[in-house]
Design a protein around this motif. Structure first.
Motif, PDB file in Angstrom:
ATOM      1  N   TYR A 136      -3.547 -10.992   1.223  1.00  0.00           N
ATOM      2  CA  TYR A 136      -2.807 -11.533   0.219  1.00  0.00           C
ATOM      3  C   TYR A 136      -3.154 -10.559  -0.990  1.00  0.00           C
ATOM      4  CZ  TYR A 136      -1.319 -14.483  -3.731  1.00  0.00           C
ATOM      5  OH  TYR A 136      -0.885 -14.712  -4.982  1.00  0.00           O
ATOM      6  N   LEU A 137      -4.451 -10.756  -1.070  1.00  0.00           N
ATOM      7  CA  LEU A 137      -5.035  -9.880  -2.476  1.00  0.00           C
ATOM      8  C   LEU A 137      -4.644  -8.621  -2.523  1.00  0.00           C
ATOM      9  CD1 LEU A 137      -8.645 -11.498  -2.334  1.00  0.00           C
ATOM     10  CD2 LEU A 137      -6.904 -12.037  -4.051  1.00  0.00           C
ATOM     11  N   ARG A 138      -4.751  -7.883  -1.455  1.00  0.00           N
ATOM     12  CA  ARG A 138      -4.283  -6.405  -1.374  1.00  0.00           C
ATOM     13  C   ARG A 138      -2.902  -6.427  -1.610  1.00  0.00           C
ATOM     14  NH1 ARG A 138      -0.889  -3.015   1.283  1.00  0.00           N
ATOM     15  NH2 ARG A 138      -1.789  -0.939   1.702  1.00  0.00           N
ATOM     16  N   GLU A 139      -1.970  -7.034  -1.386  1.00  0.00           N
ATOM     17  CA  GLU A 139      -0.376  -7.285  -1.725  1.00  0.00           C
ATOM     18  C   GLU A 139      -0.602  -7.283  -3.371  1.00  0.00           C
ATOM     19  OE1 GLU A 139       1.397 -10.068   0.512  1.00  0.00           O
ATOM     20  OE2 GLU A 139       1.266  -9.177   2.281  1.00  0.00           O
ATOM     21  N   ARG A 140      -1.143  -8.105  -3.889  1.00  0.00           N
ATOM     22  CA  ARG A 140      -1.082  -8.378  -5.160  1.00  0.00           C
ATOM     23  C   ARG A 140      -1.535  -6.883  -5.939  1.00  0.00           C
ATOM     24  NH1 ARG A 140       2.442 -10.726  -6.654  1.00  0.00           N
ATOM     25  NH2 ARG A 140       1.582 -11.119  -8.871  1.00  0.00           N
ATOM     26  N   GLU A 141      -2.360  -6.351  -5.681  1.00  0.00           N
ATOM     27  CA  GLU A 141      -3.092  -5.024  -6.086  1.00  0.00           C
ATOM     28  C   GLU A 141      -1.756  -4.296  -6.157  1.00  0.00           C
ATOM     29  OE1 GLU A 141      -5.485  -5.308  -7.447  1.00  0.00           O
ATOM     30  OE2 GLU A 141      -6.806  -6.351  -6.396  1.00  0.00           O
ATOM     31  N   VAL A 142      -0.848  -4.042  -5.138  1.00  0.00           N
ATOM     32  CA  VAL A 142       0.312  -3.183  -5.183  1.00  0.00           C
ATOM     33  C   VAL A 142       1.390  -3.614  -6.180  1.00  0.00           C
ATOM     34  CG1 VAL A 142       2.246  -2.402  -3.640  1.00  0.00           C
ATOM     35  CG2 VAL A 142      -0.160  -2.702  -2.623  1.00  0.00           C
ATOM     36  N   VAL A 143       1.563  -4.852  -6.242  1.00  0.00           N
ATOM     37  CA  VAL A 143       2.278  -5.451  -7.400  1.00  0.00           C
ATOM     38  C   VAL A 143       1.927  -4.979  -8.629  1.00  0.00           C
ATOM     39  CG1 VAL A 143       3.261  -7.532  -8.392  1.00  0.00           C
ATOM     40  CG2 VAL A 143       3.181  -7.350  -5.802  1.00  0.00           C
ATOM     41  N   HIS A 144       0.588  -5.364  -9.019  1.00  0.00           N
ATOM     42  CA  HIS A 144       0.049  -4.823 -10.296  1.00  0.00           C
ATOM     43  C   HIS A 144       0.247  -3.374 -10.510  1.00  0.00           C
ATOM     44  CE1 HIS A 144      -2.810  -8.631 -10.092  1.00  0.00           C
ATOM     45  NE2 HIS A 144      -1.682  -8.824 -10.081  1.00  0.00           N
ATOM     46  N   PHE A 145      -0.143  -2.578  -9.633  1.00  0.00           N
ATOM     47  CA  PHE A 145       0.163  -1.156  -9.754  1.00  0.00           C
ATOM     48  C   PHE A 145       1.544  -0.768 -10.375  1.00  0.00           C
ATOM     49  CE2 PHE A 145       1.616   3.206  -7.964  1.00  0.00           C
ATOM     50  CZ  PHE A 145       0.576   3.961  -8.831  1.00  0.00           C
ATOM     51  N   GLN A 146       2.631  -1.631  -9.425  1.00  0.00           N
ATOM     52  CA  GLN A 146       4.052  -1.212  -9.697  1.00  0.00           C
ATOM     53  C   GLN A 146       4.300  -1.813 -11.394  1.00  0.00           C
ATOM     54  OE1 GLN A 146       6.646   0.201  -8.198  1.00  0.00           O
ATOM     55  NE2 GLN A 146       7.913  -0.209 -10.058  1.00  0.00           N
ATOM     56  N   ARG A 147       3.576  -3.009 -11.697  1.00  0.00           N
ATOM     57  CA  ARG A 147       3.883  -3.548 -13.119  1.00  0.00           C
ATOM     58  C   ARG A 147       3.284  -2.536 -14.005  1.00  0.00           C
ATOM     59  NH1 ARG A 147       4.708  -8.939 -13.608  1.00  0.00           N
ATOM     60  NH2 ARG A 147       5.273  -8.195 -15.727  1.00  0.00           N
ATOM     61  N   PHE A 148       2.058  -2.104 -13.856  1.00  0.00           N
ATOM     62  CA  PHE A 148       1.460  -1.221 -14.846  1.00  0.00           C
ATOM     63  C   PHE A 148       2.301   0.122 -15.039  1.00  0.00           C
ATOM     64  CE2 PHE A 148      -2.704  -3.494 -14.202  1.00  0.00           C
ATOM     65  CZ  PHE A 148      -2.483  -4.054 -15.607  1.00  0.00           C
ATOM     66  N   GLY A 149       2.711   0.645 -13.982  1.00  0.00           N
ATOM     67  CA  GLY A 149       3.646   1.708 -13.730  1.00  0.00           C
ATOM     68  C   GLY A 149       4.737   1.673 -14.805  1.00  0.00           C
ATOM     69  N   GLU A 150       5.473   0.402 -14.614  1.00  0.00           N
ATOM     70  CA  GLU A 150       6.564   0.226 -15.502  1.00  0.00           C
ATOM     71  C   GLU A 150       6.200  -0.124 -17.021  1.00  0.00           C
ATOM     72  OE1 GLU A 150       8.505  -2.811 -12.008  1.00  0.00           O
ATOM     73  OE2 GLU A 150       7.756  -3.737 -13.771  1.00  0.00           O
ATOM     74  N   ALA A 151       5.023  -0.627 -17.255  1.00  0.00           N
ATOM     75  CA  ALA A 151       4.359  -0.535 -18.733  1.00  0.00           C
ATOM     76  C   ALA A 151       4.102   0.890 -19.092  1.00  0.00           C
ATOM     77  CB  ALA A 151       3.084  -1.615 -18.820  1.00  0.00           C
ATOM     78  N   LEU A 152       3.618   1.685 -18.448  1.00  0.00           N
ATOM     79  CA  LEU A 152       3.512   3.017 -18.998  1.00  0.00           C
ATOM     80  C   LEU A 152       4.686   3.750 -19.424  1.00  0.00           C
ATOM     81  CD1 LEU A 152       1.400   5.274 -19.602  1.00  0.00           C
ATOM     82  CD2 LEU A 152       1.651   5.777 -17.107  1.00  0.00           C
ATOM     83  N   VAL A 153       5.754   3.420 -18.663  1.00  0.00           N
ATOM     84  CA  VAL A 153       6.974   3.938 -19.052  1.00  0.00           C
ATOM     85  C   VAL A 153       7.590   3.417 -20.374  1.00  0.00           C
ATOM     86  CG1 VAL A 153       9.521   4.037 -18.490  1.00  0.00           C
ATOM     87  CG2 VAL A 153       7.838   4.430 -16.844  1.00  0.00           C
ATOM     88  N   ARG A 154       7.289   1.984 -20.608  1.00  0.00           N
ATOM     89  CA  ARG A 154       7.890   1.372 -21.899  1.00  0.00           C
ATOM     90  C   ARG A 154       7.036   1.813 -23.228  1.00  0.00           C
ATOM     91  NH1 ARG A 154       9.512  -4.770 -21.194  1.00  0.00           N
ATOM     92  NH2 ARG A 154      10.915  -4.604 -19.650  1.00  0.00           N
TER      93      ARG A 154
END
Length: 201
Positions: free
Chosen positions: A161-179
């Motif tokens: 579960y914790l590993r899956e959340r790291e993947v989600v966070h990576f995606q969210r930070f990628g979106e933030a960098l684009v913003r």
């Protein structure tokens, strides 16, 4: 301000103690890519972030990392609960036991104590978000390493579960960098600090 809920974000119910596994998993408590460093990183970076939507994201993820810290703490606690005298002598855990008994203390698997140099708060949106992306991938790699050696499914389930959340966070930070980049001149994506320099659009 935070509101505390008296429950874990993901349940932890470990039947069999395993001090050797605890000595390895504690790295995700106080190690260089652990949850303590992650929460301190994001909750520190948010203050100077110039874009509100990204500030909110740092607060959200930093808060969730505190919940992950609690899950790791519960795993380590349950793996070291009611150990026998012989189990306390388990190589690798025995040295930890001498200094901390079975109390929770932030350190890496190799025994290196937590240090605030494990994370950075640079005051540059591009620099900080790039570090955040790398941090999430390093945490995911550590969880992958743990999952390769865990055979007890009661331990593996919360780790997955914790590993899956790291993947989600990576995606969210990628979106933030684009913003953040959307606020900048395309020619200056990686050559200016939007927190200090004139922001071009």
């Amino acid at each position: 301000m935070w509101t505390y809920e008296r429950r874990l974000q993901f349940p932890v119910k470990i039947t069999n103690p395993n001090p050797k596994m605890a000595q390895l998993i504690i790295s995700q408590f106080g190690g260089p890519d652990g949850e303590l460093a992650a929460s301190m990183r994001y909750l520190s970076q948010r203050y100077t972030m110039p874009y509100k939507e990204v500030t909110g994201l740092l607060t959200d993820i930093g808060t969730e990392e505190l919940a992950h810290l609690e899950i790791i703490s519960a795993i380590v606690y349950q793996l070291t609960k009611n150990l026998t005298l012989e189990e306390l002598k388990t190589p690798g855990f025995d040295a930890y036991y001498i200094d901390h008994t079975t109390g929770l203390w932030p350190q890496a698997a190799g025994g290196v104590p937590f240090n605030s140099c494990f994370f950075q708060s640079k005051g540059d949106a591009l620099t900080d978000l790039t570090e955040d992306l790398a941090a999430e991938q390093k945490a995911r790699t550590t969880y992958d390493n743990i999952l390769r050696i865990v055979t007890d499914q009661e331990i593996a389930e919360p780790i997955r579960y914790l590993r899956e959340r790291e993947v989600v966070h990576f995606q969210r930070f990628g979106e933030a960098l684009v913003r953040v980049q959307e606020h900048l001149d395309a020619k200056n994506f990686y050559a200016m600090n939007p927190e200090l320099d004139k922001v071009l659009k």
